[in-house]
Design a protein around this motif. Structure first.
Motif, mmCIF file in Angstrom:
data_model
loop_
_atom_site.group_PDB
_atom_site.id
_atom_site.type_symbol
_atom_site.label_atom_id
_atom_site.label_comp_id
_atom_site.label_asym_id
_atom_site.label_seq_id
_atom_site.Cartn_x
_atom_site.Cartn_y
_atom_site.Cartn_z
ATOM 1 N N PHE A 36 37.868 -27.330 4.519
ATOM 2 C CA PHE A 36 38.855 -28.093 3.755
ATOM 3 C C PHE A 36 39.363 -29.234 4.625
ATOM 4 C CE2 PHE A 36 39.510 -23.577 2.338
ATOM 5 C CZ PHE A 36 38.787 -23.702 1.156
ATOM 6 N N THR A 37 39.279 -30.466 4.101
ATOM 7 C CA THR A 37 39.656 -31.628 4.896
ATOM 8 C C THR A 37 40.453 -32.627 4.072
ATOM 9 O OG1 THR A 37 37.909 -33.253 4.440
ATOM 10 C CG2 THR A 37 37.341 -31.431 5.897
ATOM 11 N N ALA A 38 41.218 -33.451 4.777
ATOM 12 C CA ALA A 38 41.850 -34.607 4.150
ATOM 13 C C ALA A 38 40.781 -35.591 3.690
ATOM 14 C CB ALA A 38 42.813 -35.269 5.137
ATOM 15 N N ILE A 39 41.172 -36.494 2.820
ATOM 16 C CA ILE A 39 40.216 -37.374 2.149
ATOM 17 C C ILE A 39 39.641 -38.442 3.076
ATOM 18 C CG2 ILE A 39 41.970 -39.019 1.341
ATOM 19 C CD1 ILE A 39 39.041 -37.746 -0.818
ATOM 20 N N ASP A 40 40.345 -38.814 4.159
ATOM 21 C CA ASP A 40 39.968 -39.992 4.937
ATOM 22 C C ASP A 40 39.015 -39.729 6.099
ATOM 23 O OD1 ASP A 40 41.466 -41.749 3.377
ATOM 24 O OD2 ASP A 40 43.300 -41.358 4.522
ATOM 25 N N GLY A 57 46.409 -31.425 1.237
ATOM 26 C CA GLY A 57 47.132 -30.756 2.308
ATOM 27 C C GLY A 57 46.351 -29.531 2.730
ATOM 28 N N GLU A 58 46.469 -29.143 3.982
ATOM 29 C CA GLU A 58 45.677 -28.043 4.519
ATOM 30 C C GLU A 58 46.605 -26.972 5.102
ATOM 31 O OE1 GLU A 58 44.318 -31.738 4.061
ATOM 32 O OE2 GLU A 58 45.203 -31.387 6.047
ATOM 33 N N ILE A 59 46.111 -25.724 5.113
ATOM 34 C CA ILE A 59 46.899 -24.580 5.597
ATOM 35 C C ILE A 59 45.999 -23.731 6.490
ATOM 36 C CG2 ILE A 59 48.357 -22.618 4.937
ATOM 37 C CD1 ILE A 59 48.239 -23.727 2.019
ATOM 38 N N SER A 60 46.547 -23.223 7.591
ATOM 39 C CA SER A 60 45.811 -22.240 8.379
ATOM 40 C C SER A 60 46.779 -21.446 9.240
ATOM 41 C CB SER A 60 44.757 -22.907 9.278
ATOM 42 O OG SER A 60 45.355 -23.367 10.475
ATOM 43 N N SER A 61 46.275 -20.350 9.769
ATOM 44 C CA SER A 61 47.058 -19.550 10.703
ATOM 45 C C SER A 61 47.123 -20.202 12.081
ATOM 46 C CB SER A 61 46.439 -18.155 10.822
ATOM 47 O OG SER A 61 45.033 -18.231 11.002
ATOM 48 N N LEU A 106 47.464 -23.972 12.656
ATOM 49 C CA LEU A 106 48.444 -25.067 12.624
ATOM 50 C C LEU A 106 49.379 -24.987 11.430
ATOM 51 C CD1 LEU A 106 46.257 -28.158 13.683
ATOM 52 C CD2 LEU A 106 47.713 -26.712 15.115
ATOM 53 N N GLU A 107 49.278 -23.911 10.651
ATOM 54 C CA GLU A 107 50.119 -23.706 9.463
ATOM 55 C C GLU A 107 49.927 -24.876 8.487
ATOM 56 O OE1 GLU A 107 54.035 -22.652 10.901
ATOM 57 O OE2 GLU A 107 53.247 -20.815 11.821
ATOM 58 N N PHE A 108 50.988 -25.403 7.872
ATOM 59 C CA PHE A 108 50.835 -26.499 6.902
ATOM 60 C C PHE A 108 50.645 -27.825 7.623
ATOM 61 C CE2 PHE A 108 53.015 -30.067 4.804
ATOM 62 C CZ PHE A 108 52.187 -30.208 3.701
ATOM 63 N N GLN A 109 49.637 -28.576 7.163
ATOM 64 C CA GLN A 109 49.372 -29.904 7.735
ATOM 65 C C GLN A 109 48.949 -30.870 6.635
ATOM 66 O OE1 GLN A 109 49.695 -30.983 10.947
ATOM 67 N NE2 GLN A 109 50.485 -28.968 11.549
ATOM 68 N N GLN A 110 49.101 -32.149 6.925
ATOM 69 C CA GLN A 110 48.480 -33.213 6.140
ATOM 70 C C GLN A 110 47.529 -33.973 7.057
ATOM 71 O OE1 GLN A 110 52.752 -34.285 4.847
ATOM 72 N NE2 GLN A 110 51.442 -35.381 3.401
ATOM 73 N N ASP A 111 46.469 -34.543 6.473
ATOM 74 C CA ASP A 111 45.515 -35.351 7.252
ATOM 75 C C ASP A 111 44.885 -34.548 8.384
ATOM 76 O OD1 ASP A 111 46.167 -37.587 5.652
ATOM 77 O OD2 ASP A 111 47.926 -37.963 6.898
ATOM 78 N N SER A 112 44.419 -33.355 8.061
ATOM 79 C CA SER A 112 43.789 -32.490 9.059
ATOM 80 C C SER A 112 42.516 -31.897 8.468
ATOM 81 C CB SER A 112 44.750 -31.375 9.477
ATOM 82 O OG SER A 112 44.934 -30.437 8.425
ATOM 83 N N LEU A 113 41.807 -31.100 9.267
ATOM 84 C CA LEU A 113 40.661 -30.361 8.726
ATOM 85 C C LEU A 113 40.694 -28.943 9.270
ATOM 86 C CD1 LEU A 113 37.935 -29.846 10.747
ATOM 87 C CD2 LEU A 113 37.925 -32.334 10.650
ATOM 88 N N THR A 114 40.318 -27.991 8.408
ATOM 89 C CA THR A 114 40.307 -26.587 8.789
ATOM 90 C C THR A 114 39.021 -25.925 8.311
ATOM 91 O OG1 THR A 114 41.529 -24.493 8.717
ATOM 92 C CG2 THR A 114 41.638 -25.880 6.751
ATOM 93 N N LEU A 115 38.503 -25.037 9.129
ATOM 94 C CA LEU A 115 37.222 -24.375 8.869
ATOM 95 C C LEU A 115 37.397 -22.871 9.011
ATOM 96 C CD1 LEU A 115 34.049 -24.624 8.543
ATOM 97 C CD2 LEU A 115 33.966 -24.705 11.049
ATOM 98 N N MET A 116 36.946 -22.120 8.030
ATOM 99 C CA MET A 116 36.921 -20.649 8.087
ATOM 100 C C MET A 116 35.469 -20.196 8.074
ATOM 101 S SD MET A 116 38.657 -17.801 5.522
ATOM 102 C CE MET A 116 40.186 -17.527 6.432
ATOM 103 N N GLY A 173 43.377 -22.389 3.929
ATOM 104 C CA GLY A 173 43.563 -22.775 2.539
ATOM 105 C C GLY A 173 43.909 -24.243 2.385
ATOM 106 N N PHE A 174 44.294 -24.610 1.159
ATOM 107 C CA PHE A 174 44.555 -26.028 0.885
ATOM 108 C C PHE A 174 45.391 -26.192 -0.365
ATOM 109 C CE2 PHE A 174 41.012 -25.170 -1.854
ATOM 110 C CZ PHE A 174 40.972 -26.140 -2.840
ATOM 111 N N TYR A 175 45.872 -27.426 -0.558
ATOM 112 C CA TYR A 175 46.604 -27.813 -1.765
ATOM 113 C C TYR A 175 45.629 -28.489 -2.722
ATOM 114 C CZ TYR A 175 51.005 -26.415 0.223
ATOM 115 O OH TYR A 175 52.030 -25.648 0.730
ATOM 116 N N ALA A 176 45.588 -27.977 -3.961
ATOM 117 C CA ALA A 176 44.548 -28.309 -4.933
ATOM 118 C C ALA A 176 45.120 -29.032 -6.141
ATOM 119 C CB ALA A 176 43.852 -27.018 -5.374
ATOM 120 N N TYR A 177 44.218 -29.610 -6.945
ATOM 121 C CA TYR A 177 44.578 -30.215 -8.225
ATOM 122 C C TYR A 177 44.348 -29.229 -9.379
ATOM 123 C CZ TYR A 177 45.021 -35.009 -6.389
ATOM 124 O OH TYR A 177 45.419 -36.151 -5.730
ATOM 125 N N GLY A 178 44.629 -27.983 -9.155
ATOM 126 C CA GLY A 178 44.406 -26.935 -10.149
ATOM 127 C C GLY A 178 43.839 -25.722 -9.441
#
Length: 385
Positions: free
Chosen positions: A40-44, A70-74, A76-86, A354-359
């Motif tokens: 899950f990554t930011a758009i840019d 927006g991205e979530i992980s254990s 960095l917790e909540f972030q914007q403009d980041s990337l997370t991999l599980m 995890g991440f913030y979604a459009y649905g």
């Protein structure tokens, strides 16, 4: 063995960010080889570069994911403009990816194509499906219905629609080394898998129960025989509706006790119609809802508690968290507290992503039908027998 690891970086440089994430994941894997992953990554970011680095590190990995709000992980917790991999490493289950393309031309075929491809790689029957389809080019409800038909309605589907920075311009989906739009990526789990989920929104019905009497997809024209706009204004007043209509989601009842949410995103004074982000069935029983920030926040905790209460094992191995971009927008600077509330109830070392979604996509209850949601927080807990 079932090992799940997470990496997360807020470095704005794509090369540096993925290098940091892969180093973090490799250290946690301790020599285990992952067979699948979620990105899950930011758009840019330079998504093609990121995917290539992951493929170089773990050739042939069954990877899906997408862009976020927006991205979530254990880590960095909540972030914007980041990337997370599980990443998932297991010798007790099969995890296989599939992709459906050109969903806007034929949502049903794209969904069928994705499931067929993932199934063809596995000798076992799927128990769980994860999916992160495009939110802007195609009909999420039609995609979900076709996924259910291809899998069988008894197979739970968990996921979220990919997002951007609230420009509603373009979102991207990931499959193996490909960066795509207008697509439906899926990941099927089978084998010695344990899982549970929770769903909560925080919105409370404030109107009487009524019935949708005229609708075309996501455009509602009449509720109880009156114009949908007049129905809303009857309960909210004309000024309150005009100023805050997006807050007042419509509760759509699956049965007498359980409802999913549909968020309004526009209205037309001439026709009296109200447009929503996702389709609403004709003859659906509905109620107008309202919410406070406190209720929205507490719903994330409720979602996790429901998942924990229903988890069939002793302790989960990992958690996947999917929240709505509308929740993040309403909460503003309080959005980071969604994860803080969840964190209190989880083992300290439990990998979360995890991440913030459009649905959002999940069944309302444990063995219920999978639904598309708006303004909702979904928790998935996974482990092994």
């Amino acid at each position: 063995m079932f090992r799940v690891v997470v990496g997360h970086s807020d470095d704005p440089d794509s090369q540096s960010a993925i290098a940091e994430v892969l180093q973090e994941c490799s250290r946690s894997l301790a020599g285990s080889i992952p067979q699948a992953g979620l990105l899950f990554t930011a758009i840019d970011f330079d998504h093609a570069l990121i995917l290539q680095c992951i493929q170089n590190a773990f050739p042939g990995i069954e990877l899906i994911g997408g862009t976020t709000n927006g991205e979530i992980s254990s880590i960095l917790e909540f972030q914007q403009d980041s990337l997370t991999l599980m990443l998932f490493a297991s010798d007790e289950m099969e995890i296989r990816a599939g992709i459906g393309r050109e969903a806007s031309k034929n949502p049903a075929f794209a969904a069928q194509q994705a499931i067929a491809q993932a199934k063809a790689k596995s000798a076992s029957l799927p128990q769980l499906c994860l999916t992160f389809p495009d939110s802007l080019t195609s009909n999420g409800v039609l995609i979900l219905e076709s996924l259910k038909q291809s899998l069988g309605v008894h197979i739970p589907i968990i996921g979220g629609m990919t997002a951007d920075d609230y420009t509603f311009d373009k979102t991207y989906q990931f499959f193996q080394g490909e960066v795509l739009s207008d697509s439906v990526p899926v990941l099927l789990f089978s084998g010695k898998l344990l899982f549970s989920h929770g769903v909560a929104g925080g919105w409370t019905p404030i109107s009487q129960r009524s019935r949708v009497t005229k609708v075309d997809g996501n455009i509602v024209y009449e509720i109880d025989g009156q114009r949908a706009l007049d129905f809303y204004q009857h309960y909210l007043g004309e000024e309150r509706f005009a100023a805050n209509y997006a807050i007042h989601a419509l509760a759509v009842f699956e049965d007498q006790d359980h409802f999913y949410l549909r968020a309004p995103n526009g209205y037309d004074r001439q026709s009296g119609s109200v447009t929503f982000f996702l389709d609403i069935p004709e003859q659906a029983v509905v109620q107008i809802t309202d919410a406070t920030r406190d209720n929205i926040l507490s719903a994330s905790e409720t979602s996790l508690k429901n998942a924990l209460a229903n988890y069939p094992g002793v302790e989960p191995t990992a958690a996947l968290l999917i929240s709505c971009a509308a929740r993040r927008r309403i909460l503003g600077t309080l959005a980071r507290e969604e994860y803080q509330l969840i964190k209190k109830h989880l083992p300290e070392a439990l990998p979360c992503c995890g991440f913030y979604a459009y649905g959002e996509i999940a069944p309302l209850v444990g063995k219920g039908q999978t639904q598309c949601h708006n303004k909702t927080f979904v928790t998935l807990l996974i482990g092994t027998k």
